[in-house]
Design an enzyme around this catalytic site. Structure first.
Site, short mmCIF file in Angstrom:
data_model
loop_
_atom_site.label_atom_id
_atom_site.label_comp_id
_atom_site.label_asym_id
_atom_site.label_seq_id
_atom_site.Cartn_x
_atom_site.Cartn_y
_atom_site.Cartn_z
N ASP A 55 0.84 -1.15 -0.05
CA ASP A 55 0.03 0.02 0.25
C ASP A 55 0.96 1.49 0.08
OD1 ASP A 55 0.98 0.15 2.72
OD2 ASP A 55 -0.84 -0.38 3.59
N ALA A 56 0.35 2.59 0.41
CA ALA A 56 0.95 3.88 0.01
C ALA A 56 1.87 3.84 1.18
CB ALA A 56 0.17 4.87 0.16
#
Length: 143
Positions: free
Chosen positions: A28-29
């Site tokens: 993810d980020a």
């Protein structure tokens, strides 16, 4: 709730281990594995385990059976990251006439990162509940 298993953090408590390298798309980020991917890791390992013990999932389908997930539990202990090699351990933890539970341990370099359990039913291809294959219930008793 059918889930009754408390997954162990000791790799010795598991029957089988399968390595998975974390792909960039699975992060993810925050550059860690997105929580949703762990269930896919469990599934990949479960399918590899069934093949390893001589009962590949294709055999289930040929016999007219499915093993849908009824419940799942994941405890995230430490994050996993891109390009790490995860060792996913799996064991048949419990079985009844029509359900079974698999427990999982995800570790990296010997460090427990995640544990989990999946509970499965047994159905026909039409979705009707049915008994587990005899080899699976027998395996549960002999463990």
């Amino acid at each position: 709730m059918r889930l009754t298993v408390d997954p162990s953090t000791d790799p010795q408590d598991y029957e089988f281990a399968h390595d998975i390298r974390v792909r960039f798309v699975e992060t993810d980020a925050m550059a860690i594995v997105h929580h949703s991917n762990y269930l896919a890791y469990f599934e990949e390992t479960r399918v590899a385990f069934l093949a390893h013990i001589g009962h590949p999932f294709t055999e289930w389908r040929s016999a007219g059976l499915e093993s849908p997930v009824l419940e799942s539990f994941v405890q995230y202990r430490q994050p996993c990251r891109f390009d790490e090699v995860l060792t996913v351990h799996v064991a048949l933890a419990a079985a009844t006439r029509a359900t079974f539970q698999m427990s999982y341990l995800v570790e990296v370099d010997g460090q427990a990162r995640t544990t989990g359990v999946t509970v499965h039913g047994c159905t026909t291809l039409l979705g009707r509940p049915t008994r587990l294959p005899a080899w699976l219930t027998e395996r549960s008793v002999t463990r």
